[in-house]
Design an enzyme around this catalytic site. Structure first.
Site, PDB file in Angstrom:
ATOM      1  N   LYS A   1     -25.564   2.008   6.656  1.00 33.83           N
ATOM      2  CA  LYS A   1     -25.978   3.339   7.136  1.00 33.83           C
ATOM      3  C   LYS A   1     -26.993   3.999   6.205  1.00 33.83           C
ATOM      4  CE  LYS A   1     -21.795   3.981   9.795  1.00 33.83           C
ATOM      5  NZ  LYS A   1     -20.660   4.775  10.188  1.00 33.83           N
TER       6      LYS A   1
ATOM      7  N   ASP B   1     -21.663  10.119  13.993  1.00 26.77           N
ATOM      8  CA  ASP B   1     -20.253   9.925  13.615  1.00 26.77           C
ATOM      9  C   ASP B   1     -19.494  11.252  13.527  1.00 26.77           C
ATOM     10  OD1 ASP B   1     -20.230   7.119  13.401  1.00 26.77           O
ATOM     11  OD2 ASP B   1     -21.028   7.189  11.361  1.00 26.77           O
TER      12      ASP B   1
HETATM   13  P1  NDP Z   1     -14.265   4.704   1.469  1.00 24.47           P
HETATM   14  O1  NDP Z   1     -14.021   3.363   0.894  1.00 24.47           O
HETATM   15  O2  NDP Z   1     -15.565   5.388   1.223  1.00 24.47           O
HETATM   16  O3  NDP Z   1     -13.072   5.722   0.975  1.00 24.47           O
HETATM   17  C1  NDP Z   1     -11.740   5.344   1.028  1.00 24.47           C
HETATM   18  C2  NDP Z   1     -10.837   6.560   0.680  1.00 24.47           C
HETATM   19  O4  NDP Z   1      -9.503   6.147   0.970  1.00 24.47           O
HETATM   20  C3  NDP Z   1     -10.843   6.992  -0.777  1.00 24.47           C
HETATM   21  O5  NDP Z   1     -10.700   8.382  -0.829  1.00 24.47           O
HETATM   22  C4  NDP Z   1      -9.607   6.299  -1.367  1.00 24.47           C
HETATM   23  O6  NDP Z   1      -8.994   6.990  -2.442  1.00 24.47           O
HETATM   24  C5  NDP Z   1      -8.682   6.359  -0.170  1.00 24.47           C
HETATM   25  N1  NDP Z   1      -7.651   5.310  -0.149  1.00 24.47           N
HETATM   26  C6  NDP Z   1      -7.833   3.984   0.029  1.00 24.47           C
HETATM   27  N2  NDP Z   1      -6.625   3.349   0.044  1.00 24.47           N
HETATM   28  C7  NDP Z   1      -5.687   4.321  -0.118  1.00 24.47           C
HETATM   29  C8  NDP Z   1      -4.262   4.310  -0.176  1.00 24.47           C
HETATM   30  N3  NDP Z   1      -3.560   3.157  -0.076  1.00 24.47           N
HETATM   31  N4  NDP Z   1      -3.600   5.480  -0.346  1.00 24.47           N
HETATM   32  C9  NDP Z   1      -4.292   6.633  -0.437  1.00 24.47           C
HETATM   33  N5  NDP Z   1      -5.642   6.723  -0.403  1.00 24.47           N
HETATM   34  C10 NDP Z   1      -6.325   5.569  -0.242  1.00 24.47           C
HETATM   35  O7  NDP Z   1     -13.989   4.564   3.013  1.00 24.47           O
HETATM   36  P2  NDP Z   1     -14.790   5.174   4.274  1.00 24.47           P
HETATM   37  O8  NDP Z   1     -14.820   6.647   4.152  1.00 24.47           O
HETATM   38  O9  NDP Z   1     -16.055   4.434   4.460  1.00 24.47           O
HETATM   39  O10 NDP Z   1     -13.851   4.731   5.477  1.00 24.47           O
HETATM   40  C11 NDP Z   1     -12.521   5.234   5.581  1.00 24.47           C
HETATM   41  C12 NDP Z   1     -11.871   4.817   6.882  1.00 24.47           C
HETATM   42  O11 NDP Z   1     -12.586   5.345   7.988  1.00 24.47           O
HETATM   43  C13 NDP Z   1     -11.798   3.306   7.120  1.00 24.47           C
HETATM   44  O12 NDP Z   1     -10.472   3.003   7.476  1.00 24.47           O
HETATM   45  C14 NDP Z   1     -12.743   3.064   8.281  1.00 24.47           C
HETATM   46  O13 NDP Z   1     -12.274   2.003   9.088  1.00 24.47           O
HETATM   47  C15 NDP Z   1     -12.665   4.383   9.017  1.00 24.47           C
HETATM   48  N6  NDP Z   1     -13.847   4.717   9.861  1.00 24.47           N
HETATM   49  C16 NDP Z   1     -13.698   4.911  11.214  1.00 24.47           C
HETATM   50  C17 NDP Z   1     -14.772   5.244  12.037  1.00 24.47           C
HETATM   51  C18 NDP Z   1     -14.576   5.424  13.531  1.00 24.47           C
HETATM   52  O14 NDP Z   1     -15.576   5.462  14.286  1.00 24.47           O
HETATM   53  N7  NDP Z   1     -13.382   5.583  14.030  1.00 24.47           N
HETATM   54  C19 NDP Z   1     -16.130   5.439  11.480  1.00 24.47           C
HETATM   55  C20 NDP Z   1     -16.186   5.253  10.049  1.00 24.47           C
HETATM   56  C21 NDP Z   1     -15.084   4.893   9.287  1.00 24.47           C
HETATM   57  P3  NDP Z   1      -9.468   6.755  -3.999  1.00 24.47           P
HETATM   58  O15 NDP Z   1     -10.688   7.605  -4.214  1.00 24.47           O
HETATM   59  O16 NDP Z   1      -8.284   7.217  -4.790  1.00 24.47           O
HETATM   60  O17 NDP Z   1      -9.731   5.288  -4.139  1.00 24.47           O
END
Ligand code: NDP
Length: 264
Positions: free
Chosen positions: A64, A100
């Site tokens: 993106k 999005d």
């Molecule tokens: P990022 O990798 O940028 O961020 C992940 C976040 O999740 C961080 O804040 C991280 O915390 C947290 N995290 C990960 N694992 C855990 C856990 N086990 N417990 C608590 N917190 C956790 O991800 P994105 O923002 O790119 O994507 C997030 C989700 O959004 C994905 O599941 C993706 O599939 C979904 N998505 C869906 C879309 C749709 O159209 N429906 C579009 C775009 C994304 P920390 O900072 O502590 O590591």
């Protein structure tokens, strides 16, 4: 001749976008065809677009930002988040949009009025949603497992907490943007904290799709109105389709044509 569209991503085999868009092309009688394309090198995005003779693309993980760079003209919100998920070729120029967060907002509004929301997670999705929802007048608070990624939100003026400093307060919506529950059965926060949080909200929303996450299961136990990421996927697709087809149809007509993909 049919116009050609695609989704670029890596991986891309799981993408539901071809199904959604082809269904809408078919049902609305638009001469379009939509496929998926594995793009490994984001710096070749524009070349791939032009070589394939495309009219438009959607862009998914991890390209993106590369799509933002490739666009000749970028719409305001996409420029603010430096992330483009829709590119359309018009008069030899690539126009970039981000559908999005606006798509998510459209889905959220179908639940009811949302003035105060809690976002769980602080990744790329949380960034885009927090900025967009705030621009629509929604008061946003953010809670994340660790402090590092909260710095950006603090610099943007959002109220932020880690699990340690967080206290549940009344909200209209709690939005899970973490990947907790995507490939495991984990909750996005410790259970007692989450249960307290959910007991003080009207709605619960997850951006993950394709499964009922543990987060949504907890919300279900409390009988909360809720939806998963498939609604965001659908709504971002509707807005992208509107750009692809040059605003030829109403959003309602596109939604009616596209929505059945959810049960395919
Ligand atoms: P990022 O990798 O940028 O961020 C992940 C976040 O999740 C961080 O804040 C991280 O915390 C947290 N995290 C990960 N694992 C855990 C856990 N086990 N417990 C608590 N917190 C956790 O991800 P994105 O923002 O790119 O994507 C997030 C989700 O959004 C994905 O599941 C993706 O599939 C979904 N998505 C869906 C879309 C749709 O159209 N429906 C579009 C775009 C994304 P920390 O900072 O502590 O590591």
């Amino acid at each position: 001749m049919r116009e050609l569209f695609a989704v670029f991503g890596n991986p891309v085999h799981h993408s539901k976008s071809p199904l959604m868009h082809n269904l809408a092309f078919q049902r609305l009688g638009y001469e379009g065809c939509y496929t998926r394309w594995l793009l490994t090198d984001g710096s070749r995005l524009k070349k791939s677009f032009l070589d394939l003779g495309l009219r438009g693309v959607n862009i998914t993980v991890p390209h993106k930002e590369a799509a933002f760079e490739a666009a000749d003209v970028v719409e305001d919100f996409a420029a603010e988040v430096r992330a483009v998920n829709t590119l359309v070729l018009k008069n030899g120029k690539l126009y970039g949009y981000n559908t999005d967060a606006p798509g998510f907002y459209r889905a959220l509004m179908k639940l009811g009025e949302v003035r105060r929301a809690l976002i769980i997670g602080a990744g790329g999705t949380a960034r885009a949603l927090s900025l967009y929802l705030r621009s629509k007048g929604v008061e946003i608070e953010v809670v994340n497992r660790s402090a590092g990624r909260l710095e950006w939100f603090e610099s943007e003026g959002f109220v932020c907490h880690t699990w340690e400093s967080f206290k549940a307060e009344a909200k209209d919506a709690v939005i899970n943007t973490t990947s907790a529950g995507l490939e495991d059965e984990s909750l996005p926060m410790p259970k007692t904290l989450l249960d307290e949080t959910l007991s003080k909200t009207k709605y619960a929303v997850d951006v993950i799709y394709g499964k009922e996450t543990p987060f949504l299961k907890e919300a279900g136990k409390l009988g909360l109105p809720r939806f998963d990421g498939s609604q965001m996927l659908l709504q971002q697709g509707i807005l992208a389709f509107d750009y692809f087809t040059g605003h030829r149809y109403t959003l309602e007509a596109i939604e009616e044509a596209m929505r059945p993909f959810l049960s395919l």
